[in-house]
Write an enzyme that holds these catalytic residues in place. Structure first.
Site, PDB file in Angstrom:
ATOM      1  CD  GLU A  72      -1.723  -2.199   1.555  1.00 34.47           C
ATOM      2  OE1 GLU A  72      -2.476  -3.426   1.753  1.00 34.47           O
ATOM      3  OE2 GLU A  72      -0.438  -2.347   2.209  1.00 34.47           O
ATOM      4  CG  PHE A 134     -10.413  -9.513  10.581  1.00 38.56           C
ATOM      5  CD1 PHE A 134      -9.273  -9.978  11.107  1.00 38.56           C
ATOM      6  CD2 PHE A 134     -10.592  -9.572   9.152  1.00 38.56           C
ATOM      7  CE1 PHE A 134      -8.415 -10.505  10.199  1.00 38.56           C
ATOM      8  CE2 PHE A 134      -9.519 -10.075   8.260  1.00 38.56           C
ATOM      9  CZ  PHE A 134      -8.582 -10.357   8.924  1.00 38.56           C
ATOM     10  CD  GLN A 135      -7.745  -7.173   7.479  1.00 40.04           C
ATOM     11  OE1 GLN A 135      -8.338  -6.898   6.444  1.00 40.04           O
ATOM     12  NE2 GLN A 135      -6.411  -7.832   7.169  1.00 40.04           N
ATOM     13  CE  LYS A 184     -17.149  -6.274   1.517  1.00 38.63           C
ATOM     14  NZ  LYS A 184     -16.254  -7.541   1.597  1.00 38.63           N
ATOM     15  CG  MET A 498      22.252  12.190   5.471  1.00 41.27           C
ATOM     16  SD  MET A 498      23.634  13.067   5.029  1.00 41.27           S
ATOM     17  CE  MET A 498      22.949  13.374   3.179  1.00 41.27           C
TER      18      MET A 498
END
Length: 610
Positions: A72, A134-135, A184, A498
């Site tokens: 993502e 969930f999620q 959803k 760096m």
């Protein structure tokens, strides 16, 4: 190039035709897809998951190209690359929970660099919100501090208005990221009466003729004027106006990293980039000027260093589309809240040439005494005398000589980013795409993918470091999957360079966690291959590549990399292990404290003043 995500990965659907959607029967997901088409979106960078499959299904049936990245974060940086290269809205789509949170770094990066992107996320159904389903995650609350607008849409009928308002907000005024979250069940609902009522964004105050005349009077009185210009010039599409103003005033110009390309690299009035690793003459100009005209900049700490010491003898005029930036980091003499497109019209109407030959001569002397691009043969570096050993500067300078003006370069974050800023020959706006304000490692490759999707006929090169590339090397799969001819040039020194440089300078060479070599291979016992082996990794993704270890190999290798513009290609160039980026102004210090090389500090020229 349209991937049908409902089919096996090897199968693609081409020539998809947008299907008409009846307003009264369309599901929420269809309304999202259709509204995106209506506002001109043609590409969405995405990764699928349970909570966004309704939207993906709908998007696959309209005239939008879906580019599935491998993570993502690759999607959000792809959207950024698309937006930065074109000035248009970039769009990315993720699922709920970890999919949504994986977007956050890229969203914050877009906020820092004022990049217009629309992040769309799916979420659990409304009756599960707040129940640790969930999620499930409250992505709106998480992203509110780093977006211009973050909203969860709870009614399907509100979808068209929400999408249009969010897109307009991202592009209006100072561009930036916005987020829309769709549960959803809202994606699945069929509203009977979709609405399209939107609020309007505030319009910045314009610059009055009186204000333009006041600025012109300040310029007329100035003996040491300088234009300090940044990303706002690029975002507003006013690069030509900036050049015209500089020429009309005969005034030197210093650019931030976000402003690079706004003035052609070879223009006589361009002093170069300013800031911690900027051109010495540019830093002298803004700090010893008596008038600084700041255009579309935010007085970033990496540019101004110690705010109290920065331009302390100058009158400062700051013009910006974001009123919150004016006076935030540095008090100003005159602040003007205006779109640069309007401001330049007023400035040019009253611009009069100011003959200040001694000021130009003084800055030329500083530039000649400490040029940003010191002439050197390949391999001549601050470390080692072996002419066959390459430095990062060697590699980027060689690449710069081969690139056409329209080529787009992205970078990761680290030493290679600073060398690219210093040594590329940028002649057009939107050709240097780098994570400036947020400094996000892993940015380069997915941003290059986004730029290449947007500009398929333009060469796109990701200049990356081995540490930075290691965070997003999986996106080589996206290049292969879609046939994107992105070129990846790795400046490989086997360090988080760096970090190692700062550890050497500040922490008595205590190089904690900055080495990238294989810890299981004793020093001197390896076969010369770097760790990881990016060429082998690229081959695993079906991407051609090669490695360069000596200076004499570089010209042919670069020519091979650039030969086929449609071919994804990785060139891994091993450079001097411990070369540093110079010049460097230590954090919190002033331009008088600049370090020009190992063991060196500012000389008598830096200690003087005009």
């Amino acid at each position: 190039m349209k991937l049908d995500l409902t089919l096996p990965a090897a199968e693609t659907a081409t020539g998809a035709v947008a299907q008409p959607l009846a307003p009264l029967s369309a599901k929420g997901a269809d309304l999202i897809a259709r509204t995106l088409v209506d506002i001109g979106v043609d590409t969405v960078f995405c990764y699928p998951g349970g909570a966004n499959l309704e939207m993906l299904d709908a998007l696959s049936r309209v005239s939008i190209t879906l580019v599935r990245t491998e993570h993502e974060q690759g999607s959000v940086f792809g959207a950024q690359g698309y937006a930065r290269a074109t000035g248009k809205l970039g769009v990315c789509l993720a699922t709920s929970g970890p999919g949504a949170t994986n977007l956050v770094t890229g969203i914050a990066d877009a906020a820092s660099d004022s990049v217009p992107i629309l992040a769309i996320t799916g979420n659990v159904a409304t009756h599960w919100l707040g129940k640790n389903a969930f999620q499930e995650v409250d992505i709106v609350a998480i992203t509110k501090p780093v977006t211009k607008l973050a909203r969860q849409v709870r009614e399907a009928r509100d979808i068209p208005a929400a999408v249009r308002e969010a897109a307009a907000c991202a592009l209006a005024g100072r561009p930036g990221p916005v987020l829309l979250d769709f549960p959803k069940d809202i994606q699945q609902a069929r509203p009977q009466q979709p609405t399209d009522k939107r609020s309007t964004s505030a319009v910045p105050a314009g610059m009055s003729d009186e204000t333009a005349q006041r600025i012109a009077a300040l310029l007329a009185q100035s003996e040491r004027p300088v234009l300090y210009a940044g990303g706002g010039v690029i975002a507003s599409g006013t690069s030509a106006q900036l050049v015209a103003l500089a020429e009309a005033l005969d005034c030197p110009v210093a650019l931030t990293m976000m402003g690079l390309g706004a003035v052609p690299d070879d223009h006589r009035l361009l002093l170069g980039p300013l800031g911690m690793h900027g051109a010495y003459a540019a830093n002298v100009a803004v700090n010893e000027a008596d008038l600084v005209l700041a255009l579309g900049v935010r007085f970033d700490d990496r540019v101004i260093g110690d705010p109290a010491s920065f331009a302390r003898h100058a009158k400062i005029v700051h013009i910006d589309v974001d009123a919150a930036e004016i006076g935030k980091n540095k008090p100003v003499t005159l602040g003007v809240h205006a779109d640069l497109r309007d401001a330049f019209a007023g400035l040019l109407a009253h611009a009069k040439r100011r003959d200040v030959p001694s000021w130009h001569a003084y800055l030329r002397e500083r530039r000649d005494a400490h040029p940003l691009r010191a002439p050197q043969a390949a391999g001549e570096a601050s470390v080692g005398k072996d002419a066959s050993v390459l430095t990062g500067v060697d590699v980027i300078a060689a690449l710069a000589a081969l690139l056409p003006p329209e080529a787009v370069v992205t970078t990761g974050v680290g030493q290679h980013q600073m060398w690219a800023m210093q040594h590329l020959r940028l002649r057009e706006p939107r050709t240097f795409l780098s994570s400036a304000g947020f400094g996000t490692m892993g940015f380069g490759l997915p941003a290059a993918i986004g730029a290449k999707v947007a500009l398929p006929d333009v060469p796109v090169i990701d200049i990356d470091g081995d540490g930075s590339l290691n965070m997003s090397v999986n996106e080589l799969s996206t290049c292969r999957r879609y046939g994107l001819g992105v070129k990846v040039l790795v400046i490989n020194n086997q360090w988080l360079g760096m970090v190692r440089q700062w550890q050497d300078m500040i922490y008595a060479r205590n190089r904690v966690a900055s080495s990238l070599v294989d810890p299981n291979v004793p020093d001197g016992a390896d076969d010369g291959r770097p760790y990881p082996d990016f060429v082998t990794i690229a081959a695993g993704y079906g991407v051609a590549g090669a490695r360069v270890t000596r200076a004499e190999e570089l010209p042919a290798a670069l020519a091979r990399m650039l030969a086929d513009p449609s071919e994804p290609y990785l060139l891994d160039v091993l450079v001097a292990r411990e070369d540093d980026v110079y010049p460097m102004i230590p954090a919190g210090k002033t331009y008088r404290d600049v370090v020009f090389g190992p063991g060196q500090a500012a000389g008598p020229i830096a200690a003087g003043a005009f």
